[in-house]
Design an enzyme around this catalytic site. Structure first.
Site, PDB file in Angstrom:
ATOM      1  N   PHE A   1      19.540  22.185  24.542  1.00  0.00           N
ATOM      2  CA  PHE A   1      19.869  20.794  25.150  1.00  0.00           C
ATOM      3  C   PHE A   1      17.924  20.592  25.722  1.00  0.00           C
ATOM      4  O   PHE A   1      17.674  21.335  26.292  1.00  0.00           O
ATOM      5  CB  PHE A   1      20.643  21.194  26.240  1.00  0.00           C
ATOM      6  CG  PHE A   1      21.496  21.128  26.689  1.00  0.00           C
ATOM      7  CD1 PHE A   1      22.855  19.747  27.087  1.00  0.00           C
ATOM      8  CD2 PHE A   1      22.557  22.413  26.599  1.00  0.00           C
ATOM      9  CE1 PHE A   1      24.024  19.713  26.951  1.00  0.00           C
ATOM     10  CE2 PHE A   1      23.719  22.042  25.654  1.00  0.00           C
ATOM     11  CZ  PHE A   1      24.622  20.902  26.033  1.00  0.00           C
ATOM     12  N   ASP A   2      17.754  19.010  25.626  1.00  0.00           N
ATOM     13  CA  ASP A   2      16.825  18.446  25.657  1.00  0.00           C
ATOM     14  C   ASP A   2      16.926  18.261  27.498  1.00  0.00           C
ATOM     15  O   ASP A   2      18.393  18.863  28.126  1.00  0.00           O
ATOM     16  CB  ASP A   2      16.465  17.617  25.851  1.00  0.00           C
ATOM     17  CG  ASP A   2      15.117  17.023  26.517  1.00  0.00           C
ATOM     18  OD1 ASP A   2      14.051  17.011  26.531  1.00  0.00           O
ATOM     19  OD2 ASP A   2      15.663  15.458  26.911  1.00  0.00           O
ATOM     20  N   LEU A   3      16.438  18.695  28.980  1.00  0.00           N
ATOM     21  CA  LEU A   3      16.528  18.678  29.903  1.00  0.00           C
ATOM     22  C   LEU A   3      15.989  17.020  30.592  1.00  0.00           C
ATOM     23  O   LEU A   3      17.593  16.742  31.158  1.00  0.00           O
ATOM     24  CB  LEU A   3      15.090  19.016  30.894  1.00  0.00           C
ATOM     25  CG  LEU A   3      15.250  19.408  32.535  1.00  0.00           C
ATOM     26  CD1 LEU A   3      17.078  20.245  32.975  1.00  0.00           C
ATOM     27  CD2 LEU A   3      14.412  20.285  33.328  1.00  0.00           C
ATOM     28  N   ILE A  51      20.493  18.393  21.360  1.00  0.00           N
ATOM     29  CA  ILE A  51      20.557  17.423  21.669  1.00  0.00           C
ATOM     30  C   ILE A  51      19.685  16.776  23.049  1.00  0.00           C
ATOM     31  O   ILE A  51      19.211  17.802  23.587  1.00  0.00           O
ATOM     32  CB  ILE A  51      22.384  17.951  22.864  1.00  0.00           C
ATOM     33  CG1 ILE A  51      22.751  18.015  21.960  1.00  0.00           C
ATOM     34  CG2 ILE A  51      22.957  16.350  23.337  1.00  0.00           C
ATOM     35  CD1 ILE A  51      24.048  18.960  23.076  1.00  0.00           C
TER      36      ILE A  51
END
Length: 217
Positions: free
Chosen positions: A9-11, A166
């Site tokens: 995951f991106d943040l 993502i």
């Protein structure tokens, strides 16, 4: 049943909405540099790309000026802006479900690792992640492809066909592609559908619920 065994995951713009903390900290930094920006909305393009890149491209700063601006940015961001975030509705539930289903989860962000870790702890979602990887405070490892590569290394280099990235910006999608990984672009962040499509995201979703449909089949 999960579609992928490893989910990165991106943040910013993917797990959390960081608009207030980032834009106000950029506004503060620009003010210190003698550039007045009254409307923080004009600074939303800073969400996603490495800060140095944004300061140089959008305000014509030299490398030295960009580094100076980043130091001012952190003056405000470290004590205050880091806690001006909102976790997207449904995201905690999705993370818990993926973890319960046996997925290995990681955060791969261009934000400095120490900031990402602090945010994840503060908002109580660090427990879902095997690793949290970002850039270095010295300005190294800012390219998303490099962050993803290091994240995969930290995870023991899992089979790439079972991994997915993502994110909400083209940098996430391009970084995934550089690492031969499938990707999901999320429209609820700060990249447009056109941006994500032009970067050739494997999937594009509008909501956290749609993201779950892609990951849990």
């Amino acid at each position: 049943m999960v579609e992928y065994e490893v989910v990165l995951f991106d943040l910013d713009g993917t797990i959390i909405d960081p608009k207030e903390g980032i834009t106000k900290s950029v506004q503060y930094a620009l003010g210190k540099m003698g550039v007045a920006v009254e409307n923080c909305k004009a600074l939303e393009s800073f969400i996603g790309p490495p800060l140095q890149q944004s300061f140089k491209e959008q305000f014509g700063f030299s490398d030295h000026q960009a580094n100076e601006a980043i130091s001012y940015y952190r003056e405000r961001y470290k004590p205050t802006g880091i806690y001006e975030n909102t976790v997207y509705i449904g995201m905690n539930e999705l993370l818990a479900e993926l973890k319960s289903a046996g997925c290995r989860l990681a955060i791969a962000t261009s934000k400095p690792t120490v900031f990402a870790q602090n945010i994840a702890e503060h908002y109580d979602f660090a427990r879902y992640f095997d690793v949290i990887i970002g850039s270095e405070l010295d300005g190294s490892r800012t390219l998303k492809a490099e962050v993803i590569e290091e994240t995969l290394n930290q995870l023991g280099n899992p089979e790439i066909s079972k991994c997915v990235m993502i994110g909400d910006r083209k940098y996430d999608i391009i970084g995934a592609k550089t690492n031969d990984m499938e990707s999901v672009g999320v429209e609820f962040g700060y990249g447009s559908k056109q941006e994500l499509a032009e970067a050739n995201a494997t999937y594009i979703v509008q909501t956290v619920a749609q993201l779950r449909d892609v990951l849990m089949k």
